[in-house]
Write a protein that holds these residues in place. Structure first.
Motif, PDB file in Angstrom:
ATOM      1  N   THR A  10       0.804  -1.218   0.000  1.00 31.00           N
ATOM      2  CA  THR A  10       0.000   0.000   0.000  1.00 31.00           C
ATOM      3  C   THR A  10       0.842   1.276   0.000  1.00 31.00           C
ATOM      4  O   THR A  10       0.302   2.375  -0.059  1.00 31.00           O
ATOM      5  N   SER A  12       4.218   3.822  -1.296  1.00 30.65           N
ATOM      6  CA  SER A  12       4.612   4.439  -2.557  1.00 30.65           C
ATOM      7  C   SER A  12       5.303   3.404  -3.466  1.00 30.65           C
ATOM      8  O   SER A  12       4.936   3.232  -4.634  1.00 30.65           O
ATOM      9  N   ILE A  13       6.281   2.688  -2.949  1.00 32.16           N
ATOM     10  CA  ILE A  13       6.976   1.656  -3.736  1.00 32.16           C
ATOM     11  C   ILE A  13       6.020   0.499  -4.051  1.00 32.16           C
ATOM     12  O   ILE A  13       6.007  -0.028  -5.163  1.00 32.16           O
ATOM     13  N   GLU A 122      16.650   0.244   5.104  1.00 29.30           N
ATOM     14  CA  GLU A 122      16.919   0.178   6.544  1.00 29.30           C
ATOM     15  C   GLU A 122      17.366  -1.214   6.979  1.00 29.30           C
ATOM     16  O   GLU A 122      18.136  -1.362   7.924  1.00 29.30           O
TER      17      GLU A 122
END
Ligand code: NAD
Ligand code: MG
Length: 385
Positions: A10, A12-13, A122
């Motif tokens: 859900t 952006s990527i 990350e």
């Protein structure tokens, strides 16, 4: 049909990944995950009919009352990510969850020997040594989604590893690159959330404004490409247009760059189709009928506005627990800024303080890193910072 598990569908990527998969042939979405945006996850479920829909936020999952199509199973909780990452049928794991929450599922995919289309930088910043070791043992292949790293990955194919002189990681410089030094202290949250060239999730946009995104990317690059940070085999250049996504310089002086308009759908597509390239994808094309100027600036490391880059280089050199602390401290400092407790120009010094103060260990285990992450977040809450 290559079968994909898309974690963070859900975001952006995640949305861009579904754009790509919906446009090119050859991919089937086997699993999608979402945290809070359940209406969007439902739409994606109806369109792609995955076998598994993972609701990672157990509280939000209680609100799920949508009809589920035959052949789809709803799974709840973060553990479902690590289980599905290891499902034999899953061939590609797209790691597109934001922040520290992406760590365990990336580790699970590395352990299970999957192709990992890695957006979640990350997980390498925190546990790069561990993810790399697991991938080596299992034969997992990590293909970067981050645009700079995708560019480096593509450019590296022009020569042999031992022929590499250096990687030139480009940075847009963020929205404040041309803002006078003395005005950085007055930057507001709204200003920091507007990126000049990229349209991204809130966290990576804010990290781009502080240049901490580039610090994370320096560490990500070190692990992805096994860079020697002492030589160093990595340099950062500011390139405000975000058209050259990064470059690689070989021993003979040849510099190979990858160019395209700033649109994440190309590096995503590349990570999915590698080692092939396919046409017909949704990505924007370069308009070669238009005149354009590309600029490059070398960061002036004596100026405190580039301290995030310095901190990224130092942290990459140190390895061990330093990346995990940098990542957690960044999250905390950014939240403090958003709450109006610290100024914009106080974010990076806060993070540096945290990294320098911590009880450094050179070879932490995954459990130790997770514990350290929790400890830092807890301690700060208790100190009311
Ligand atoms: P985003 O905020 O738009 O989306 C994050 C996704 O993660 C969502 O699907 C959300 O539901 C899920 N999520 C959030 N918190 C979660 C949690 N605690 N547990 C499980 N799932 C959770 O983020 P984004 O911009 O798509 O970025 C995703 C990753 O890709 C980040 O690591 C970012 O650094 C990296 N990245 C993003 C871009 C970009 O253009 N957006 C570019 C390069 C790299
Ligand atoms: Mg990037």
């Amino acid at each position: 049909m290559k079968k994909i598990a898309l974690f963070g569908a859900t975001g952006s990527i995640g949305r861009s990944t579904l754009d790509v998969v919906g446009t090119i042939d050859g991919f089937r979405v086997l699993a999608i995950s979402g945290h809070k945006n359940l209406p969007l996850l439902r739409e994606q479920m109806e369109r792609f009919r995955p076998r598994w829909v993972i609701l990672t936020d157990e509280e939000a999952a209680k609100e799920w009352d949508f009809p589920v199509p035959a052949g789809t199973e709803i799974c709840v909780g973060m553990k479902a990510l690590t289980e599905i990452a290891a499902e034999p049928e899953v061939e590609i794991v797209v790691s597109a969850i934001v922040g520290r929450a992406g760590l365990e599922s990336t580790v699970a995919a590395a352990r299970a020997g999957k192709r990992i289309a890695l957006a979640n930088k990350e997980s390498l910043v925190i546990g790069g040594a561990i993810v790399k070791r697991l991938a080596k043992e299992s034969g997992a292949r990590i293909v970067p989604v981050d645009s700079e790293h995708s560019a480096i990955f593509q450019a590296l194919h022009a020569g042999k590893r031992y022929e590499l002189e250096r990687v030139i990681l480009t940075a847009s410089g963020g929205p404040f690159f041309r803002l006078p030094d003395e005005e950085l202290r007055n930057v507001t949250v709204a200003q920091a959330l507007k990126h000049p060239t990229w349209n991204m999730g809130a966290k990576v946009t804010l990290d781009s404004a502080t240049l901490m995104n580039k610090a994370l990317e320096i560490i990500e690059a070190k692990w992805l490409f096994d860079l020697n940070m002492e030589k160093p085999e990595l340099e950062v250049m500011i390139h405000p247009q975000s058209v050259v996504h990064s470059m690689v310089e070989f021993q003979d002086g040849a510099v190979i760059a990858q160019l395209s308009p700033p649109d994440m759908r190309l590096p995503i597509q590349n990570a999915l189709t590698y080692p092939d390239r396919v046409g017909g994808g949704p990505t924007r094309r370069t308009d070669w009928t238009r005149n354009q100027t590309l600029e490059f600036f070398s960061p002036d490391y004596s100026n405190p506005r580039f301290d995030a880059l310095k901190l990224g280089l130092e942290t990459a050199r140190r390895g061990g627990t330093a990346g995990a602390v940098l990542n957690a401290a960044n999250d905390l400092a950014v939240s403090a800024f958003i709450r109006g407790e610290i100024r914009f120009d106080e974010i990076v010094p806060r993070i540096r303080h945290c990294v320098e103060e911590h009880d450094f260990r050179p070879e932490p285990t995954l459990e130790e890193l997770i514990e350290l992450d929790q400890e830092i977040r807890k301690k700060r809450i208790m100190n009311n910072e």
